[in-house]
Design an enzyme around this catalytic site. Structure first.
Site, short mmCIF file in Angstrom:
data_model
loop_
_atom_site.label_atom_id
_atom_site.label_comp_id
_atom_site.label_asym_id
_atom_site.label_seq_id
_atom_site.Cartn_x
_atom_site.Cartn_y
_atom_site.Cartn_z
CD GLU A 1 -14.73 13.10 -3.17
OE1 GLU A 1 -13.79 13.65 -3.80
OE2 GLU A 1 -14.89 11.87 -3.15
CE LYS B 1 -13.87 8.57 -4.56
NZ LYS B 1 -13.58 9.62 -3.57
CG ASP C 1 -13.30 11.90 2.27
OD1 ASP C 1 -13.48 11.35 1.17
OD2 ASP C 1 -12.32 12.63 2.52
CG ASP D 1 -9.68 16.83 -3.33
OD1 ASP D 1 -8.60 16.40 -2.87
OD2 ASP D 1 -10.76 16.21 -3.17
P1 ADP Z 1 -7.36 10.88 -1.05
O1 ADP Z 1 -8.30 12.01 -1.20
O2 ADP Z 1 -6.72 10.47 -2.33
O3 ADP Z 1 -7.93 9.73 -0.31
P2 ADP Z 1 -5.84 12.36 1.01
O4 ADP Z 1 -6.57 13.63 0.85
O5 ADP Z 1 -5.98 11.66 2.31
O6 ADP Z 1 -6.08 11.36 -0.19
O7 ADP Z 1 -4.28 12.70 0.76
C1 ADP Z 1 -3.29 11.75 0.90
C2 ADP Z 1 -1.96 12.38 0.49
O8 ADP Z 1 -1.66 13.47 1.36
C3 ADP Z 1 -0.80 11.42 0.60
O9 ADP Z 1 -0.01 11.51 -0.57
C4 ADP Z 1 -0.02 11.93 1.81
O10 ADP Z 1 1.35 11.64 1.74
C5 ADP Z 1 -0.29 13.41 1.71
N1 ADP Z 1 -0.03 14.08 3.00
C6 ADP Z 1 -0.62 13.81 4.19
N2 ADP Z 1 -0.09 14.60 5.15
C7 ADP Z 1 0.85 15.37 4.55
C8 ADP Z 1 1.75 16.39 5.03
N3 ADP Z 1 1.81 16.73 6.30
N4 ADP Z 1 2.57 16.98 4.12
C9 ADP Z 1 2.53 16.60 2.83
N5 ADP Z 1 1.71 15.68 2.33
C10 ADP Z 1 0.88 15.06 3.18
MG MG Z 2 -10.04 13.02 -0.95
#
Ligand code: ADP
Ligand code: MG
Length: 627
Positions: free
Chosen positions: A186, A87, A25, A208
């Site tokens: 995705e 990205k 991913d 998402d």
């Molecule tokens: P992307 O798809 O953009 O790469 P992610 O799916 O990894 O991102 O999401 C990242 C976001 O998720 C960040 O803003 C992070 O702070 C939030 N996040 C991660 N864990 C938690 C949690 N336990 N509670 C709330 N938000 C969270």
């Molecule tokens: Mg993502």
């Protein structure tokens, strides 16, 4: 210590050998790598036990680079050499990237094909290279932990990624020396992780909410094919906005003046806010202590307070869901499964509001950060051939139609949106003018009827067509879209076999906003487009007749027409020209019929004359011989 297995000479161990394949991913904020181990898909941690790799690369002047957490920590300190959210830049041109403005605060230099390069202390880096650096870390991690070389990877991309963005992702993998088994959407990966592809059919919504982006996809599963009914969302809405809202609130509660906030303090506060936000997912209250320069203080934040701060942001995601459902033509009650993806869907308020909106409990059992990587790993396992009995044949579809420019600036679609891939489509075209020896093949992507409203992907020229009468040459154009959604186009003149082809590799593509807009427009303007198309078609028809008549009069007018006949034809032609320049398709169509009838006598005279000429001076025997 594990013993190494050695196969007996001549006895291949292949049937039992498990091939090492991974799912990746490659996210805007975070990236992950996963694999199937003893029948179970798991994400792989680094040596510190961290599964998530922040998608951040920092280039240092000694030629070294940091990827991940270490780089993210330095993002505020060393912003120009630390690339975040790369990205967003993939498959984009310099112009597209400039349009991102403050979202991408780097020093850009235009490279070849108007590709943007980011200038860093370690030299100029293209977004593809930066992504390759992230991919390399992930595959190195996988090879180390699995103890062998990978046969390949499934890499996920957003459903709305166009040809250029997919190609850029594939190029990054090539640069990182990874064999791409498949690029997978995705949302499709997330649905696979939950085993939804094993069901017969149904509508699935994938919600998402990541760090900086929100994507909503409405999929329909039909006999093993995932059709993307609609995609929507907001490319500038995510967990980062929750952090910002909370940081601003904390600052004002502590009496810190947000107007004069330096970038260092701002960064510090948003980082703090993120910690608090993530902690609030599990606890009802969390205390914060701020200590940065003069800014100091302590505070307790409750989940209710946090919810009030983000309520409007969550509501925005739901409005996007509503719009996207409308685009897809599906009623909310028809959605049978809702899948939650992205770290921000952990936030309790988000879960609550989403289940309220869809009227059903969303799938949350698989960690929302990992669900996409896990789905990709399951697919990689199948594609690597580790599941010979599996009948799972997962197919994706192309997000936007592909077509060719034809006369009059019209687009003839060869492969329609939502066609399952891989797919090959061919169609025959012909020349427009007598003696035409070359033809421009202009490849376009989009839903609209006119070239100007679609995105140009590539242009190439087929030369060496033997001179023939207009409409006599047969040129077969073939579009081939591979399993990753990448296009190659070839054209062949059938009588001579002259051929030319290209792998469509545009230097940049569309933004997700543009795609959404193009789709939107194609729906709302469909009727208008059809009328425009009909008008253009009639205009092209009229032009064809006018050009043919002009050429005929020039060639044989003196010999075969009386002065009156000639004047009559010219005045009839002038009438059709007038109609052709108007916008009444029906009138043009009638005018064409009139002029064809009026000029019929001339055509038959020319034919007789041609036959006579051919016969002159030849004996019947000679003619018989030629046959
Ligand atoms: P992307 O798809 O953009 O790469 P992610 O799916 O990894 O991102 O999401 C990242 C976001 O998720 C960040 O803003 C992070 O702070 C939030 N996040 C991660 N864990 C938690 C949690 N336990 N509670 C709330 N938000 C969270
Ligand atoms: Mg993502």
């Amino acid at each position: 210590m594990a013993l190494l297995q050695i196969a007996e000479p001549g006895q291949s161990a292949a049937p039992h050998q498990h091939k090492l394949a991974v799912g990746i991913d490659l996210g805007t904020t975070n990236s992950l790598v996963a694999t199937v181990k003893s029948g179970e898909a798991v994400t792989l941690p680094d040596t510190n036990g961290q599964h998530i790799l922040p998608s951040v690369v920092r280039y240092l002047n000694c030629g070294r680079k940091d990827v991940g957490l270490l780089a993210r920590e330095k993002a505020a300190e060393d912003p120009y050499n630390t690339i975040v959210s790369v990205k967003r830049l993939m498959g984009r041109g310099v112009e597209d990237v400039r349009a991102l403005g403050s979202e991408a605060p780097y020093h850009f230099v235009a490279g070849e094909n108007s590709m943007p390069y980011i200038s860093t202390v370690a030299g100029e880096k293209s977004p593809v290279q930066v992504s390759a650096d992230i991919l390399s870390v992930l595959t190195a991690r996988a090879e180390e932990s699995l103890g062998g070389e990978l046969v390949g990877a499934v890499i996920t991309v957003p459903a709305y990624f166009d040809d250029a963005q997919r190609q850029a992702t594939k190029d990054a993998a090539t640069l990182a020396n990874i064999k791409v088994l498949r690029l997978l959407n995705e949302p499709t990966a997330a649905a696979v992780a939950y085993g939804l592809d094993q069901k017969a059919e149904g509508v699935i919504a994938v919600y998402d909410l990541g760090g900086g982006t929100f994507d909503i996809s409405i999929l329909r599963l039909n006999k093993g094919v995932f059709e993307v009914l609609a995609t929507g969302g907001d490319s500038a809405l995510g967990g980062d906005d929750f952090d910002l809202a909370l940081a601003t609130w904390v600052a004002s509660e502590l009496g810190i003046d947000t107007d004069t906030l330096g970038s260092g303090l701002a960064r510090y506060l948003t980082e703090k806010a993120r910690e608090v936000k993530e902690a609030l997912t599990a606890s009802d209250t969390v205390s914060v202590s701020v200590a940065h320069g003069d800014a100091r203080g302590e505070l307790t934040v409750s989940r209710d307070q946090f919810n009030a701060l983000i309520d409007k942001l969550v509501a925005r995601t739901l409005r996007a869901c509503k719009r996207t459902l409308k685009d897809s033509g599906v009623d909310v009650a028809e959605v049978q499964n809702v899948v939650m993806v992205g770290g921000s869907t952990r936030v309790p308020l988000v879960r609550e509001k989403v289940s309220e909106f869809f009227g059903r409990e969303p799938h949350i059992d698989i960690d929302p950060d990992r669900v996409v990587a896990i789905g990709a790993a399951i697919q990689a396992d199948v594609l690597a051939g580790n599941k010979p009995d599996s009948d799972m044949l997962l197919l994706d579809v192309i997000p936007l139609s592909l077509g060719l420019e034809t006369m009059g600036g019209l687009v003839e679609k060869l492969v329609h949106r939502n066609t399952a891939i891989p797919v090959g489509r061919a169609q025959e075209f012909t020349t427009y003018q007598d003696g035409q020896t070359a033809m421009v093949i202009h490849v376009l992507q989009g839903e609209r009827e006119l070239v100007d409203d679609c995105r140009s992907l590539a242009r190439f020229v087929l030369r060496g067509i033997p001179p023939m009468a207009a409409g006599a040459a047969k040129i077969r154009v073939t579009f081939q879209v591979d399993a990753d959604g990448l296009l190659s186009v070839s054209a062949k003149e059938l009588s001579t076999g002259v051929e030319s082809s290209i792998q469509v590799k545009p230097s940049y593509g569309l933004s997700d906003g543009e795609i959404a807009q193009m789709l939107q427009e194609s729906f709302s303007l469909a009727q208008e487009d059809l009328e425009k198309r009909r008008l253009r078609e009639q205009q092209v028809e009229a032009d064809r007749l006018l050009v043919a008549l002009e050429q005929a009069i020039e060639a044989d007018g003196n010999e075969l027409l009386t002065a009156e006949e000639r004047d009559m034809l010219l005045s009839e032609m002038a009438q059709l020209v007038a109609l052709r320049n108007g916008d009444d398709a029906d009138a043009i169509e009638k005018g064409i019929v009139v002029l064809s009838n009026e000029s019929d006598f001339f055509a038959s005279r020319r034919m007789d004359h041609g036959i006579q000429q051919a016969l002159q001076g030849h004996t019947i025997d000679e003619i018989e011989e030629k046959k």
